[in-house]
Design an enzyme around this catalytic site. Structure first.
Site, mmCIF file in Angstrom:
data_model
loop_
_atom_site.group_PDB
_atom_site.id
_atom_site.type_symbol
_atom_site.label_atom_id
_atom_site.label_comp_id
_atom_site.label_asym_id
_atom_site.label_seq_id
_atom_site.Cartn_x
_atom_site.Cartn_y
_atom_site.Cartn_z
ATOM 1 N N ASN A 295 -13.271 9.794 -0.977
ATOM 2 C CA ASN A 295 -13.580 9.109 -2.233
ATOM 3 C C ASN A 295 -13.569 7.682 -2.060
ATOM 4 O O ASN A 295 -12.644 7.199 -1.406
ATOM 5 C CB ASN A 295 -12.698 9.479 -3.472
ATOM 6 N N CYS B 40 1.020 -1.081 0.045
ATOM 7 C CA CYS B 40 -0.022 0.305 -0.070
ATOM 8 C C CYS B 40 0.735 1.358 0.076
ATOM 9 O O CYS B 40 1.704 1.170 0.825
ATOM 10 C CB CYS B 40 -0.872 0.066 1.196
ATOM 11 N N THR C 294 -8.470 6.090 -5.796
ATOM 12 C CA THR C 294 -7.390 5.742 -6.664
ATOM 13 C C THR C 294 -6.362 5.077 -5.805
ATOM 14 O O THR C 294 -5.418 4.176 -6.320
ATOM 15 C CB THR C 294 -6.870 6.734 -7.549
ATOM 16 N N ASP D 80 -0.986 16.852 -0.759
ATOM 17 C CA ASP D 80 -1.177 15.961 -1.684
ATOM 18 C C ASP D 80 -0.224 16.396 -2.933
ATOM 19 O O ASP D 80 0.164 17.688 -3.001
ATOM 20 C CB ASP D 80 -2.721 16.298 -2.195
ATOM 21 N N GLY E 27 -14.230 7.408 -6.955
ATOM 22 C CA GLY E 27 -13.142 8.057 -7.702
ATOM 23 C C GLY E 27 -11.884 7.567 -6.642
ATOM 24 O O GLY E 27 -11.013 8.307 -6.827
ATOM 25 N N CYS F 122 0.712 3.428 3.409
ATOM 26 C CA CYS F 122 1.221 2.628 4.291
ATOM 27 C C CYS F 122 2.763 2.984 4.242
ATOM 28 O O CYS F 122 3.531 3.181 5.102
ATOM 29 C CB CYS F 122 1.072 1.028 4.517
ATOM 30 N N HIS G 95 -8.678 7.647 2.981
ATOM 31 C CA HIS G 95 -8.111 9.026 3.016
ATOM 32 C C HIS G 95 -8.970 10.088 2.988
ATOM 33 O O HIS G 95 -10.001 9.921 2.269
ATOM 34 C CB HIS G 95 -6.887 9.116 2.124
HETATM 35 P P1 5GP Z 1 -8.141 9.490 -4.333
HETATM 36 O O1 5GP Z 1 -8.143 9.881 -5.835
HETATM 37 O O2 5GP Z 1 -7.841 8.027 -4.098
HETATM 38 O O3 5GP Z 1 -9.367 10.113 -3.627
HETATM 39 O O4 5GP Z 1 -6.937 10.208 -3.718
HETATM 40 C C1 5GP Z 1 -5.716 9.854 -4.011
HETATM 41 C C2 5GP Z 1 -4.806 11.177 -3.689
HETATM 42 O O5 5GP Z 1 -3.536 10.838 -3.349
HETATM 43 C C3 5GP Z 1 -4.652 12.002 -4.936
HETATM 44 O O6 5GP Z 1 -5.349 13.325 -4.885
HETATM 45 C C4 5GP Z 1 -3.348 12.054 -5.367
HETATM 46 O O7 5GP Z 1 -2.809 13.283 -5.906
HETATM 47 C C5 5GP Z 1 -2.502 11.408 -4.251
HETATM 48 N N1 5GP Z 1 -1.356 10.815 -4.372
HETATM 49 C C6 5GP Z 1 -1.132 9.792 -5.079
HETATM 50 N N2 5GP Z 1 0.081 9.356 -4.950
HETATM 51 C C7 5GP Z 1 0.742 10.189 -4.103
HETATM 52 C C8 5GP Z 1 2.071 10.234 -3.440
HETATM 53 O O8 5GP Z 1 3.081 9.452 -3.864
HETATM 54 N N3 5GP Z 1 2.305 11.173 -2.455
HETATM 55 C C9 5GP Z 1 1.382 12.249 -2.462
HETATM 56 N N4 5GP Z 1 1.935 13.185 -1.392
HETATM 57 N N5 5GP Z 1 -0.005 12.222 -3.070
HETATM 58 C C10 5GP Z 1 -0.058 11.118 -3.518
HETATM 59 ZN ZN ZN Z 2 -2.215 1.115 3.653
#
Ligand code: 5GP
Ligand code: ZN
Length: 113
Positions: free
Chosen positions: A86, A4, A94, A30, A92, A7, A99
């Site tokens: 999300n 993960c 990802t 982010d 949405g 994690c 989170h």
């Molecule tokens: P989701 O789309 O799952 O709600 O949000 C995932 C968020 O994690 C996205 O806004 C994306 O920009 C952020 N994110 C993805 N990978 C990384 C990373 O390696 N570091 C940081 N700081 N944010 C990340």
């Molecule tokens: Zn995790």
């Protein structure tokens, strides 16, 4: 083996810009901000999504919101902010570690797209 991404961020195996941390919660900026202030607030414990919240782990959601209030004070977000979760494919999501997006410092439109 835990693959993960979040994690790994909690463990420091992947670098992040920390905004806040306590025993239960970690928050970091982010990587692709959608507002002038955009932090990701997570429980340190791995929970896949909001669909996995139950009587055993729901206190961690409360801990996340306690942290949000602390971050809002720390970052002077007195004009307000938005917290977004999300969940799942249609929601949405990802990254498969629950989170909460904490967005602030611009006027956020409603309803979201
Ligand atoms: P989701 O789309 O799952 O709600 O949000 C995932 C968020 O994690 C996205 O806004 C994306 O920009 C952020 N994110 C993805 N990978 C990384 C990373 O390696 N570091 C940081 N700081 N944010 C990340
Ligand atoms: Zn995790």
């Amino acid at each position: 083996m835990n693959d993960c991404l979040f994690c790994k961020i909690v463990k420091g195996e992947i670098p992040s810009t920390k905004v806040y941390e306590n025993e239960w919660v970690y928050a970091f900026l982010d990587i692709d901000p959608q507002a002038p202030f955009h932090a990701i607030v997570i429980p340190k414990e791995h929970i896949k999504s909001a669909a996995e919240i139950n009587g055993e782990n729901s206190f961690l959601v409360a801990k996340v919101f306690e942290a949000v209030a602390e971050i809002a004070k720390q970052e002077n977000l007195q004009k307000g902010f938005r917290v977004v979760n999300n969940c799942g494919e249609d929601g949405g999501q990802t990254v498969g570690h629950i989170h909460f997006h904490l967005l602030a410092r611009r006027n956020l439109s409603w309803p979201p797209g």
